[in-house]
Design a protein around this motif. Structure first.
Motif, PDB file in Angstrom:
ATOM      1  N   LEU A   2      11.695 -31.541 -17.110  1.00  0.00           N
ATOM      2  CA  LEU A   2      11.909 -30.433 -17.581  1.00  0.00           C
ATOM      3  C   LEU A   2      12.485 -29.345 -16.886  1.00  0.00           C
ATOM      4  O   LEU A   2      12.560 -29.491 -15.393  1.00  0.00           O
ATOM      5  CB  LEU A   2      10.228 -29.876 -17.766  1.00  0.00           C
ATOM      6  N   GLN A  35       1.087 -32.467 -26.787  1.00  0.00           N
ATOM      7  CA  GLN A  35       1.895 -32.288 -25.578  1.00  0.00           C
ATOM      8  C   GLN A  35       1.770 -33.126 -24.385  1.00  0.00           C
ATOM      9  O   GLN A  35       0.665 -33.698 -24.264  1.00  0.00           O
ATOM     10  CB  GLN A  35       1.015 -30.968 -25.104  1.00  0.00           C
ATOM     11  N   ASP A  39      17.507 -26.502 -11.979  1.00  0.00           N
ATOM     12  CA  ASP A  39      17.263 -27.004 -13.183  1.00  0.00           C
ATOM     13  C   ASP A  39      18.741 -27.705 -13.309  1.00  0.00           C
ATOM     14  O   ASP A  39      18.930 -28.515 -14.312  1.00  0.00           O
ATOM     15  CB  ASP A  39      16.867 -25.941 -14.286  1.00  0.00           C
ATOM     16  N   ARG A  65      17.430 -35.669 -19.997  1.00  0.00           N
ATOM     17  CA  ARG A  65      15.936 -35.364 -20.140  1.00  0.00           C
ATOM     18  C   ARG A  65      15.671 -35.240 -21.737  1.00  0.00           C
ATOM     19  O   ARG A  65      14.406 -35.986 -22.210  1.00  0.00           O
ATOM     20  CB  ARG A  65      15.665 -34.013 -19.712  1.00  0.00           C
ATOM     21  N   GLU A  66      16.504 -35.205 -22.719  1.00  0.00           N
ATOM     22  CA  GLU A  66      16.205 -35.134 -23.994  1.00  0.00           C
ATOM     23  C   GLU A  66      16.157 -36.692 -24.627  1.00  0.00           C
ATOM     24  O   GLU A  66      15.233 -37.008 -25.319  1.00  0.00           O
ATOM     25  CB  GLU A  66      17.250 -34.518 -24.803  1.00  0.00           C
ATOM     26  N   TYR A  96       5.017 -28.132 -19.844  1.00  0.00           N
ATOM     27  CA  TYR A  96       4.548 -29.158 -20.848  1.00  0.00           C
ATOM     28  C   TYR A  96       5.568 -29.227 -22.039  1.00  0.00           C
ATOM     29  O   TYR A  96       6.320 -28.374 -22.249  1.00  0.00           O
ATOM     30  CB  TYR A  96       3.266 -28.411 -21.913  1.00  0.00           C
ATOM     31  N   ARG A  97       5.601 -30.305 -22.461  1.00  0.00           N
ATOM     32  CA  ARG A  97       6.674 -30.639 -23.607  1.00  0.00           C
ATOM     33  C   ARG A  97       6.011 -31.140 -24.905  1.00  0.00           C
ATOM     34  O   ARG A  97       4.918 -31.909 -24.892  1.00  0.00           O
ATOM     35  CB  ARG A  97       7.452 -31.877 -23.039  1.00  0.00           C
ATOM     36  N   GLN A  98       6.253 -30.377 -26.003  1.00  0.00           N
ATOM     37  CA  GLN A  98       5.624 -30.729 -27.188  1.00  0.00           C
ATOM     38  C   GLN A  98       6.595 -31.803 -27.922  1.00  0.00           C
ATOM     39  O   GLN A  98       7.590 -31.784 -27.978  1.00  0.00           O
ATOM     40  CB  GLN A  98       5.748 -29.551 -28.218  1.00  0.00           C
ATOM     41  N   LEU A  99       5.911 -32.885 -28.365  1.00  0.00           N
ATOM     42  CA  LEU A  99       6.436 -33.961 -28.929  1.00  0.00           C
ATOM     43  C   LEU A  99       5.881 -34.052 -30.400  1.00  0.00           C
ATOM     44  O   LEU A  99       4.714 -33.958 -30.761  1.00  0.00           O
ATOM     45  CB  LEU A  99       6.067 -35.399 -28.222  1.00  0.00           C
ATOM     46  N   TRP A 156      12.511 -37.863 -23.320  1.00  0.00           N
ATOM     47  CA  TRP A 156      11.528 -37.344 -24.554  1.00  0.00           C
ATOM     48  C   TRP A 156      11.709 -38.117 -25.590  1.00  0.00           C
ATOM     49  O   TRP A 156      10.564 -38.479 -26.254  1.00  0.00           O
ATOM     50  CB  TRP A 156      11.613 -35.838 -24.395  1.00  0.00           C
TER      51      TRP A 156
END
Length: 251
Positions: A145, A202, A153, A160-161, A188-191, A164
């Motif tokens: 992230l 998340q 970053d 990273r995409e 956090y990553r929303q899936l 996920w």
């Protein structure tokens, strides 16, 4: 079950070597002393063990980490030489913790500061997750992230995409723990849900302080946070759930 994460030790072959803001070996020893008071069951060392990528630096690290009161396991970061690490102590890719599973991912790209898994390693990750539905932690060096510092970053996990997208089908992944960023971090990553289970979820990503120099959160360019202290992350695992926090160490 209690895990402790330590990260980014940046040791040199010379035990007296300095970092920008201190002495890496002395600071690691102080962190280990504090970690032992936590009575961990397992300690994970999430990369950048060495600064100079020498066999002597890994031997020094292994002797020092042997002072831990719990079994410890390491993975390579962008500053590391995996072959030299493996000569000193085995690099594992999985830990069986009874009701939990930990997968250690190799995100290193030889000679580069950024990380990448690539199609082959992502495919293998999907296969491994499909084999076992136990609650799972993923441990890696590079953060998947953005952490809010422009320079960091740029050298995080480059694909990273794709990472996920790989995780979207596997609900047993409860959290991801990374090194590299030399600071406490929670994101956090929303899936999206799978076709069979449409609800979203998340997944938390946790960063860890370094045992040596800390990086200034939110900095556009490289900056050391000279007001912060070395630290480590504690992770308590229960029945399918976890609690985690960061501790700092006075020197």
């Amino acid at each position: 079950m209690r895990l402790v994460q330590i990260s980014d030790c940046h040791l040199h072959a010379d035990p007296r070597a300095r970092s920008r803001a201190g002495f890496p070996l002395r600071q690691l020893e102080a962190v280990i002393e504090a970690v032992n008071r936590e009575r961990p069951d397992v300690v994970l060392v999430t990369g950048d063990v060495s600064q100079d990528e020498t066999a002597a630096s890994y031997q020094l690290a292994a002797r020092t980490l042997a002072k831990l009161s719990a079994p410890w396991f390491w993975l390579a970061g962008n500053h590391d030489a995996p072959a030299l690490m493996a000569e000193t102590r085995e690099l594992l890719d999985e830990l069986d913790l009874d009701t939990w599973r930990v997968l250690l991912l190799d995100t290193r790209v030889g000679g580069q500061p950024h990380g990448e898994l690539g199609p082959e390693r992502l495919g293998r990750l999907a296969e491994r997750l499909a084999e076992d539905e136990r609650p799972t932690l993923l441990v890696m060096h590079h953060p998947p992230l953005a952490v809010g510092s422009a320079w960091l970053d740029e050298i995080g996990l480059e694909d990273r995409e794709a990472f996920w997208e790989t995780l979207a089908a596997f609900r047993q992944v409860k959290a991801i723990f990374c090194g590299h960023i030399h600071q406490a971090f929670t994101g956090y990553r929303q899936l999206a849900g799978s076709p069979q289970r449409l609800e979203e979820r998340q997944v938390a990503v946790y960063g860890c302080p370094s045992t040596t120099d800390q990086f200034l959160p939110g900095a556009e360019t490289f900056a050391v946070d000279e007001a912060s202290r070395p630290g480590y992350r504690v992770v308590d695992l229960e029945a399918g759930d976890l609690t985690t926090w960061v501790e700092r160490v006075d020197l």
